[in-house]
Each structure stands twice: as C-alpha cells, then as structure tokens.
Design a protein around this motif. Sequence first.
Motif, mmCIF file in Angstrom:
data_model
loop_
_atom_site.group_PDB
_atom_site.id
_atom_site.type_symbol
_atom_site.label_atom_id
_atom_site.label_comp_id
_atom_site.label_asym_id
_atom_site.label_seq_id
_atom_site.Cartn_x
_atom_site.Cartn_y
_atom_site.Cartn_z
ATOM 1 N N ALA A 77 0.858 -1.187 0.000
ATOM 2 C CA ALA A 77 0.000 0.000 0.000
ATOM 3 C C ALA A 77 0.892 1.235 0.000
ATOM 4 O O ALA A 77 1.991 1.212 0.566
ATOM 5 C CB ALA A 77 -0.891 0.017 1.239
ATOM 6 N N ASN A 78 0.434 2.299 -0.640
ATOM 7 C CA ASN A 78 1.130 3.583 -0.573
ATOM 8 C C ASN A 78 0.545 4.328 0.609
ATOM 9 O O ASN A 78 -0.594 4.778 0.562
ATOM 10 C CB ASN A 78 0.937 4.377 -1.867
ATOM 11 N N THR A 79 1.312 4.458 1.676
ATOM 12 C CA THR A 79 0.831 5.091 2.890
ATOM 13 C C THR A 79 1.157 6.573 2.952
ATOM 14 O O THR A 79 0.799 7.240 3.916
ATOM 15 C CB THR A 79 1.447 4.392 4.119
ATOM 16 N N GLY A 80 1.807 7.085 1.921
ATOM 17 C CA GLY A 80 2.218 8.482 1.935
ATOM 18 C C GLY A 80 1.217 9.404 1.257
ATOM 19 O O GLY A 80 0.185 8.983 0.758
ATOM 20 N N ASP A 81 1.570 10.690 1.240
ATOM 21 C CA ASP A 81 0.711 11.694 0.615
ATOM 22 C C ASP A 81 1.260 12.148 -0.735
ATOM 23 O O ASP A 81 0.917 13.216 -1.231
ATOM 24 C CB ASP A 81 0.498 12.885 1.554
ATOM 25 N N GLU A 82 2.132 11.310 -1.319
ATOM 26 C CA GLU A 82 2.653 11.584 -2.658
ATOM 27 C C GLU A 82 2.748 10.267 -3.428
ATOM 28 O O GLU A 82 2.718 9.189 -2.843
ATOM 29 C CB GLU A 82 4.029 12.255 -2.585
ATOM 30 N N GLU A 83 2.843 10.374 -4.740
ATOM 31 C CA GLU A 83 2.986 9.173 -5.564
ATOM 32 C C GLU A 83 4.250 8.424 -5.167
ATOM 33 O O GLU A 83 5.272 9.030 -4.862
ATOM 34 C CB GLU A 83 3.066 9.569 -7.046
ATOM 35 N N THR A 84 4.166 7.110 -5.170
ATOM 36 C CA THR A 84 5.332 6.264 -4.931
ATOM 37 C C THR A 84 5.731 5.627 -6.254
ATOM 38 O O THR A 84 4.880 5.166 -7.008
ATOM 39 C CB THR A 84 5.017 5.163 -3.900
ATOM 40 N N VAL A 85 7.018 5.633 -6.529
ATOM 41 C CA VAL A 85 7.547 4.981 -7.720
ATOM 42 C C VAL A 85 8.517 3.908 -7.238
ATOM 43 O O VAL A 85 9.396 4.173 -6.414
ATOM 44 C CB VAL A 85 8.270 5.984 -8.652
ATOM 45 N N LEU A 86 8.311 2.683 -7.741
ATOM 46 C CA LEU A 86 9.191 1.597 -7.335
ATOM 47 C C LEU A 86 9.475 0.677 -8.515
ATOM 48 O O LEU A 86 8.747 0.679 -9.506
ATOM 49 C CB LEU A 86 8.586 0.805 -6.164
ATOM 50 N N VAL A 87 10.539 -0.064 -8.390
ATOM 51 C CA VAL A 87 10.884 -1.093 -9.375
ATOM 52 C C VAL A 87 10.535 -2.423 -8.749
ATOM 53 O O VAL A 87 10.922 -2.729 -7.613
ATOM 54 C CB VAL A 87 12.385 -1.058 -9.738
ATOM 55 N N TRP A 88 9.753 -3.214 -9.489
ATOM 56 C CA TRP A 88 9.394 -4.562 -9.073
ATOM 57 C C TRP A 88 10.088 -5.532 -10.032
ATOM 58 O O TRP A 88 10.005 -5.382 -11.244
ATOM 59 C CB TRP A 88 7.882 -4.764 -9.157
ATOM 60 N N VAL A 89 10.789 -6.516 -9.474
ATOM 61 C CA VAL A 89 11.420 -7.568 -10.262
ATOM 62 C C VAL A 89 10.932 -8.890 -9.695
ATOM 63 O O VAL A 89 10.941 -9.078 -8.474
ATOM 64 C CB VAL A 89 12.959 -7.498 -10.193
ATOM 65 N N GLY A 90 10.495 -9.798 -10.564
ATOM 66 C CA GLY A 90 9.985 -11.049 -10.061
ATOM 67 C C GLY A 90 10.121 -12.213 -11.011
ATOM 68 O O GLY A 90 10.308 -12.037 -12.212
ATOM 69 N N THR A 91 10.070 -13.391 -10.430
ATOM 70 C CA THR A 91 10.026 -14.636 -11.179
ATOM 71 C C THR A 91 8.858 -15.443 -10.643
ATOM 72 O O THR A 91 8.515 -15.312 -9.462
ATOM 73 C CB THR A 91 11.323 -15.450 -11.011
ATOM 74 N N PRO A 92 8.229 -16.289 -11.391
ATOM 75 C CA PRO A 92 8.396 -16.352 -12.848
ATOM 76 C C PRO A 92 7.749 -15.134 -13.484
ATOM 77 O O PRO A 92 7.124 -14.328 -12.804
ATOM 78 C CB PRO A 92 7.640 -17.642 -13.217
ATOM 79 N N ARG A 93 7.862 -15.046 -14.786
ATOM 80 C CA ARG A 93 7.317 -13.908 -15.520
ATOM 81 C C ARG A 93 5.824 -13.777 -15.271
ATOM 82 O O ARG A 93 5.121 -14.757 -15.083
ATOM 83 C CB ARG A 93 7.549 -14.088 -17.019
ATOM 84 N N LEU A 94 5.318 -12.543 -15.296
ATOM 85 C CA LEU A 94 3.896 -12.288 -15.112
ATOM 86 C C LEU A 94 3.089 -12.727 -16.316
ATOM 87 O O LEU A 94 1.978 -13.225 -16.199
ATOM 88 C CB LEU A 94 3.636 -10.805 -14.873
ATOM 89 N N PHE A 95 3.620 -12.476 -17.513
ATOM 90 C CA PHE A 95 2.867 -12.734 -18.748
ATOM 91 C C PHE A 95 3.649 -13.650 -19.650
ATOM 92 O O PHE A 95 4.811 -13.616 -19.720
ATOM 93 C CB PHE A 95 2.573 -11.438 -19.503
#
Length: 188
Positions: A170-188
């Motif tokens: 969840a974004n608990t702040g009062d501004e947009e959050t930008v993050l990098v998500w890396v995961g396995t296995p592939r989503l699509f």
Amino acid sequence: MKAENEDTALALGNRIRSLRQRLKLTLDETATAAGISKPFLSQVERARATPSLTSLAGIAQALGATLEYFVDTPAEARPVCRVEERKFFGFADSANQFGWLTNLSMDRKLDAILVRMPAGQQRSEVTTHAGEEFLYVISGQIALTLQGTTFDLQAGDTAHYESTVPHAWANTGDEETVLVWVGTPRLF
C-alpha cells in the motif's frame, strides 16, 4: 494520460474481438469460458470497460492465448528498453500504473516493471504464488505486508522475498510512490 489509456483500451478490445472471431467463438461462449458476463466482454471489446487482471487472464485462457498476447509488447526481443518507448498500462482493479523495464521474450525468466502508485493507494489484495520478488523504492513510501508483518519502506529501501509468503503493498504516503518490481516467474 487519458488519451493513452483510451488507445490502450481500444487496442486491447480489438485484439480480443479479432482473436475471438478468428476462433469462431461467440461472445457468449467466450464470456462463459472466461468466467465473466457477456455484456462485460462486449464492453471490453468496444473499449467501454477495462478488465481487471483476473478477468483478462480468464479471457486469455478462454481464447487459448497468453496475457502477453493482449499487452502492447515490442515486436522483437531486444536487450535494451528505451525510456521514450515505455508505455504505462493499468488494470481496472488497481489505480497503479505499470511500465515494462524489460522487453518481453518467451525465453526470459524474470520481469522488471516500473510501478507508479498514487498517494493513499489502499493495500493490494494479499496474494501468494510460486517464485520470488524484489522491490526497490525510488521515491515515496510503501507499506509492505509479508505474512502479517508490515514493513514501512522509504526511498532507497529494498525488499526481497519468496512469493509463496502472503504479501501485499500500500502507498501510505501523501505523494505518488515509484518503485521497481522484479519477479520470477514472468507475469505474462
């Protein structure tokens, strides 16, 4: 951004309708197999509704396709992704916007996605699946819940965990959050 979302919805609807018609499937047959209503599928095909990730996965399965088939992807796999070519997309069940940091290729083992979360974004659905995930918070802050324990992550913080652990953000702040998500296995 609104025009880009409308273009994405139109392209998605056209791809779904085109494949369904090539397979000689009716709206009713496809909707039933996808676990959605016929009117909703019709609205998606006409770009009047945007499916959730779950609905899109059902549509893809009903049509014998992968989710990758419906997401605007580069025609060829390349090792470099140019910022000016990055397009953000979203799903109906989330206000988050997602942009690929890797080109899609069937032989890749992981995905990397830039995620933009609006201020005050409520906690995502708690999920588990095979694989592992890595998060890097570029700006803003998120609350990452892993198996009932919540961690507040700030810009520069990272997290690396097994995806089999129940998790949500969840974004608990009062501004947009930008993050990098890396995961396995592939989503699509």
